[in-house]
Write an enzyme that holds these catalytic residues in place. Structure first.
Site, PDB file in Angstrom:
ATOM      1  N   PRO A   1      53.596  28.612  61.336  1.00 27.89           N
ATOM      2  CA  PRO A   1      53.605  30.049  61.497  1.00 27.89           C
ATOM      3  C   PRO A   1      54.932  30.747  61.318  1.00 27.89           C
ATOM      4  CG  PRO A   1      53.456  28.913  63.624  1.00 27.89           C
ATOM      5  CD  PRO A   1      53.765  27.911  62.590  1.00 27.89           C
ATOM      6  N   GLU A   2      56.035  30.126  61.472  1.00 29.84           N
ATOM      7  CA  GLU A   2      57.211  30.930  61.733  1.00 29.84           C
ATOM      8  C   GLU A   2      58.200  31.015  60.581  1.00 29.84           C
ATOM      9  OE1 GLU A   2      58.025  30.923  65.733  1.00 29.84           O
ATOM     10  OE2 GLU A   2      56.495  29.456  66.248  1.00 29.84           O
TER      11      GLU A   2
ATOM     12  N   HIS B   1      38.919  24.316  51.868  1.00 34.84           N
ATOM     13  CA  HIS B   1      39.904  25.256  52.407  1.00 34.84           C
ATOM     14  C   HIS B   1      40.855  25.833  51.357  1.00 34.84           C
ATOM     15  CE1 HIS B   1      38.349  24.091  56.216  1.00 34.84           C
ATOM     16  NE2 HIS B   1      38.888  22.895  56.195  1.00 34.84           N
TER      17      HIS B   1
END
Length: 272
Positions: free
Chosen positions: A2-3, A91
DNA sequence: AGTGCGACCCGAACGC
DNA sequence: TGCGTTCGGGTCGCAC
């Protein structure tokens, strides 16, 4: 993944692989990732090329002719580079094919990521970009700036560190780690944070983000980027996901609580 | 305005 | 074992 540190890793690795290649096809398998009209999205990308890749906070910014493609990976977005004849994997939601027979494939287990094409002249006014606060590695992130932003805020400091309009690029993992490194209790109101503590927050953020970039990011879940880069920062986490384990400073067990609905890990003894 | 919270997703981890 | 349930992660939008 996420970061900021992870996004920077992706930016650097993709830059070596996809620039200046003509886009010949765009295959959208799951369209809700894209905020534009899908036909419009394809039309702009096809026959275009990526000239550069920039980053602002956690946003990746692919520079095209006349447009930018903004991409936010949220938690689990990944880019893979594969040969166009390889089968589409589970995905993989958006496939951008180049003239040289390779694809840039956007893979996102949770389907949480977002993409958005904007005209070049509209970039700075684009709300997602305009709202971004100062980055941990930016010299202009000062204690004066933070004090001003924290003024009058009753919200817990933990919550405020996650506000991208104040510091851009900290997520839940690093917010936990930064507060531990700064010796600050996550429940304290932002307005109670002193100038000295702001300095600590800045220097800890700096140290942690730099180290995380160096390690290729944190990977709580297994993450391998398109180029085989695996995040190793998880080996350096002090408190995140460490409930019940010994605090690396004092040995007392790490506590887990919820702040603003987000898992928060800290040491009651070391963080005042 | 500031704040709080559900919604968006789905695989993993957990409980029975 | 197999089922159902809960959780997490970042951000937006809506309600107070």
């Amino acid at each position: 993944m996420p970061e900021l540190a992870e996004v920077e890793t992706v930016r650097n690795t993709l830059k070596k692989r996809i620039l200046h290649k003509k886009i010949v096809n765009v295959n959208i398998i799951y369209g809700k990732i894209i905020e534009n009209d899908l036909d419009e999205f394809k039309k702009i990308l096809i026959n275009n090329e990526f000239n550069d890749i920039l980053r602002k906070g956690k946003w990746l910014i692919f520079e095209l002719n006349n447009h930018y493609l903004l991409s936010h990976l949220r938690m689990e977005g990944k880019y893979f580079i594969k040969n166009s004849d390889e089968e589409i994997a589970k995905h993989e939601h958006i496939i951008i094919s180049f003239a040289d027979g390779t694809d840039l494939r956007y893979h996102d287990t949770r389907k949480f990521g977002r993409m958005k094409l904007v005209k070049k002249e509209d970039l700075e006014a684009t709300i997602e970009i305009a709202k971004q606060g100062k980055e941990p590695l930016d010299d202009t992130l000062t204690s004066v700036y933070l004090l001003e932003k924290f003024k009058g805020k009753k919200l817990p400091i933990k919550t405020v560190l996650l506000d991208q309009e104040i510091i851009s690029g900290l997520g839940n993992i690093y917010a936990n780690e930064v507060l531990f490194a700064s010796g600050i209790n996550p429940l304290r109101s932002a307005s109670s944070i002193t100038k000295d503590e702001c300095e600590k927050i800045i220097s800890s953020s700096n140290k942690i983000i730099k180290k995380a970039i160096e390690m290729g990011g944190t990977t709580i879940k297994s993450y391998t980027s398109s180029l085989g880069v695996t995040g190793h920062y998880q080996d350096y986490l002090c408190v995140h996901k460490k409930e019940g384990e010994a605090c690396p400073k004092c040995g007392k067990p790490i506590k887990k609580i919820k702040i603003g609905g987000r898992s928060t890990y800290y040491c009651e003894n070391c963080q005042k």
